[in-house]
Design a protein around this motif. Structure first.
Motif, PDB file in Angstrom:
ATOM      1  N   LEU A 137      38.733  42.468  25.989  1.00 36.29           N
ATOM      2  CA  LEU A 137      38.447  43.856  26.345  1.00 36.29           C
ATOM      3  C   LEU A 137      37.538  43.928  27.566  1.00 36.29           C
ATOM      4  CD1 LEU A 137      38.666  46.857  25.786  1.00 36.29           C
ATOM      5  CD2 LEU A 137      36.817  46.632  24.110  1.00 36.29           C
ATOM      6  N   ALA A 138      36.559  43.021  27.641  1.00 32.10           N
ATOM      7  CA  ALA A 138      35.639  43.012  28.775  1.00 32.10           C
ATOM      8  C   ALA A 138      36.374  42.717  30.079  1.00 32.10           C
ATOM      9  CB  ALA A 138      34.533  41.983  28.553  1.00 32.10           C
ATOM     10  N   ARG A 139      37.288  41.749  30.054  1.00 33.25           N
ATOM     11  CA  ARG A 139      38.054  41.425  31.262  1.00 33.25           C
ATOM     12  C   ARG A 139      38.990  42.568  31.649  1.00 33.25           C
ATOM     13  NH1 ARG A 139      36.418  38.127  34.875  1.00 33.25           N
ATOM     14  NH2 ARG A 139      38.554  37.740  35.537  1.00 33.25           N
ATOM     15  N   PHE A 140      39.494  43.293  30.657  1.00 33.55           N
ATOM     16  CA  PHE A 140      40.325  44.468  30.954  1.00 33.55           C
ATOM     17  C   PHE A 140      39.507  45.531  31.669  1.00 33.55           C
ATOM     18  CE2 PHE A 140      42.093  48.620  29.856  1.00 33.55           C
ATOM     19  CZ  PHE A 140      43.423  48.469  30.240  1.00 33.55           C
ATOM     20  N   LEU A 141      38.285  45.784  31.200  1.00 34.58           N
ATOM     21  CA  LEU A 141      37.424  46.788  31.826  1.00 34.58           C
ATOM     22  C   LEU A 141      36.992  46.358  33.225  1.00 34.58           C
ATOM     23  CD1 LEU A 141      35.202  47.761  28.766  1.00 34.58           C
ATOM     24  CD2 LEU A 141      36.998  49.126  29.814  1.00 34.58           C
ATOM     25  N   VAL A 142      36.705  45.070  33.389  1.00 37.63           N
ATOM     26  CA  VAL A 142      36.356  44.561  34.719  1.00 37.63           C
ATOM     27  C   VAL A 142      37.549  44.710  35.662  1.00 37.63           C
ATOM     28  CG1 VAL A 142      35.809  42.452  35.995  1.00 37.63           C
ATOM     29  CG2 VAL A 142      34.566  42.998  33.915  1.00 37.63           C
ATOM     30  N   GLY A 143      38.756  44.485  35.142  1.00 39.09           N
ATOM     31  CA  GLY A 143      39.950  44.701  35.956  1.00 39.09           C
ATOM     32  C   GLY A 143      40.107  46.153  36.374  1.00 39.09           C
ATOM     33  N   MET A 144      39.796  47.082  35.461  1.00 38.30           N
ATOM     34  CA  MET A 144      39.837  48.502  35.819  1.00 38.30           C
ATOM     35  C   MET A 144      38.863  48.797  36.953  1.00 38.30           C
ATOM     36  SD  MET A 144      40.161  50.461  32.136  1.00 38.30           S
ATOM     37  CE  MET A 144      40.090  52.059  32.926  1.00 38.30           C
TER      38      MET A 144
END
Length: 537
Positions: A137-144
């Motif tokens: 989830l953290a990597r998804f948010l960083v990608g956003m």
């Protein structure tokens, strides 16, 4: 000598840095340190803790279910963590347009940090919670966060810089991306944060650049074009333009923006709708923009499919074969990031002299050559031919340098230069979507390409670079030294549109002052002999 009321700046004066250039440079640094810097930094810091995170995944699963994971299962979960970043980038690219329109360029960058801070909290607490899902989830948010900044920041720069600096200022996005890659490699060293006890702090260290942006960017103005054309706030536009130019707002620059505003209002009136930002679907339906869209989609896809990110995959193997001790390879790998940073700075110096088209086509052409040499070197190296490891090593650096010299920075400039204010956010949404989808596909397919083609795995990238060089060479007009109206006329010919566009009523000396291609680079902005900086802000 001109009287005060009739003053016309000369060509030498327009290329000489002044106090306003330093203010613009600080604006660029403040926006980029929490913008495209984060993209480069976050794709770089994930490499060092790979084995530590995989161990954490296996230990967590064992403690949770009483049984460990096999290597393919750990690899699958690691692939999900890696793939979450481009997936988040795709979502961020789709959000960037609406955010930029409703909140403005500057405020969008500030709000964008919220994704980053939430991701940092998740990473720091995942060990306490014993949850590897929090890393995904953290990597998804960083990608956003990266998806938004990769679209909004070039838009902000292109609309805030004077024309004779626009290309160089917009290209600084690529400089900060390369700087982020380099810094991520440095911070990921085992002597710093690249160790098993500190890997969570390494992944959460991206919060520091975001905090710097939150503390500095609010002191600088939003895009003058956004304030005038999108919000209709002429007074705010004048104030913002005056601050960015270090005094009163230039009359001719205001007139140009007002004319663009009137043209958009007239276009909206003729179509029977209110003047507002366009959507991606409206761009696809507009026959007058098809050539521009084809160009942007091809350039954005090629930037990710050309294999530059994949060549980092081979770096460690090639360094090892070249005789570099395993414990020293991490330091040699930093050289790859330094190479791209050096190339981006060099391209920043050249872009207003050589032009966008030549850098883009030339970069892909050089990458074609290095792909051939690299394939031959890998083939001969696998057959035990001496010296081929060093040739492969040279190809790694040459490929990265060629990418940084052109495609890395020019691609992000194109939507800002070939689309008008109403179409620009949607154009960046389309470009960003194609870029992130291509990055996701490459990450999923590259392991199969390596296993299937072996030493010939770079032949698909050779094809991508060759097709890109030919296509962009035939379809992309040179935008250096041209106004948006002049660029649009050239694309009208490719779109089969025959119509006259009114020229701006600008006298020749003033026209030269606001040319896009006036030779100047972002690196000259900080060399300011002007008045004391405190009086400018």
């Amino acid at each position: 000598m001109n009287s005060p009321g009739e003053r016309v700046p000369g060509p030498d004066e327009t290329s000489r840095p002044s106090g306003n250039a330093r203010t613009l440079a600080l604006t660029v640094c403040s926006a980029a340190i929490g913008g495209t810097f984060q993209y480069g930094y976050n794709i770089s810091i994930i490499n060092a803790p790979t084995s530590y995170i995989q161990g954490f995944i296996n230990d967590t699963y064992l403690e949770r279910w009483g049984i460990g994971l096999d290597t393919p299962e750990v690899t699958l979960l690691w692939t999900l963590i890696v793939s979450a970043f481009p997936l988040g980038g795709l979502v961020g690219a789709l959000l960037a347009g609406p955010l930029a329109v409703h909140f403005g360029r500057k405020n969008s960058l500030l709000l964008n940090n919220s994704f980053l801070f939430v991701g940092a909290v998740l990473v720091l607490t995942c060990r306490m919670a014993k949850s590897f899902e929090m890393i995904i989830l953290a990597r998804f948010l960083v990608g956003m966060n990266s998806g938004v900044s990769m679209n909004v920041q070039p838009m902000y720069f292109g609309e805030s810089a004077p024309k004779h600096l626009r290309g160089a200022v917009a290209f600084s996005s690529a400089v900060f991306t390369a700087f982020g890659i380099f810094m991520g490699q440095v911070v990921g060293l085992t002597a710093l944060l690249g160790t098993e006890p500190l890997w969570a702090y390494l992944l959460a260290s991206n919060a520091l650049p975001g905090l710097i942006q939150l503390l500095t960017l609010p002191w600088f103005p939003d895009s003058p074009r956004y304030l005038l054309i999108d919000r209709g706030d002429r007074e705010a536009c004048v104030r913002a333009l005056g601050r960015l130019r270090g005094g009163e707002a230039p009359v001719l620059e205001m007139e140009e923006m007002l004319q663009e505003q009137q043209q958009q209002q007239a276009t909206a009136l003729n179509s029977g709708s209110a003047a507002s930002a366009q959507t991606p679907w409206s761009l696809f339906k507009n026959p007058d923009l098809r050539a521009q869209l084809r160009t942007v989609m091809a350039a954005s896809s090629a930037m990710m499919l050309c294999g530059n990110d994949s060549i980092y995959f081979y770096a460690s193997y090639i360094f090892l074969e070249a005789g570099i001790p395993p414990e020293k390879i991490q330091y040699a790998t930093i050289g790859t990031g330094a190479s791209e940073l050096t190339a981006s700075i060099l391209s920043n110096l050249l872009i207003e002299r050589v032009g966008r088209r030549y850098l883009l086509v030339g970069g892909y052409s050089l990458m074609c050559c290095w792909s051939v040499v690299f394939t031959v070197a890998l083939t001969l190296q696998s057959r035990g031919v001496p010296g081929m490891a060093y040739l492969s090593l040279a190809c790694v650096f040459a490929y990265i340098l060629s990418f940084g010299l052109g495609p890395a920075g020019v691609t992000g400039i194109l939507p800002a230069e070939i689309f008008d204010q109403a179409a620009r956010p949607a154009a960046y949404m389309v470009a960003g979507s194609f870029m992130w989808i291509s990055l996701l596909l490459l990450g999923m397919l590259f392991p199969f390409i390596v296993s299937g083609l072996g030493d010939f795995c770079f032949l698909p990238f050779l094809a991508v670079c060759l097709v890109s060089a030919v296509f962009l060479g035939l379809t992309l007009p040179e935008t250096k030294g041209k106004t948006l109206a002049e660029i649009t006329v050239e694309f009208d010919g490719k779109n089969g549109v025959k119509k006259e566009r009114p020229d701006m009523q600008v006298d020749e000396p003033s026209r030269e002052e606001y040319q896009l291609g006036k030779a100047c680079s972002f690196t000259t902005l900080t060399q300011d002999p002007g008045p004391d900086f405190k009086n400018e802000i």
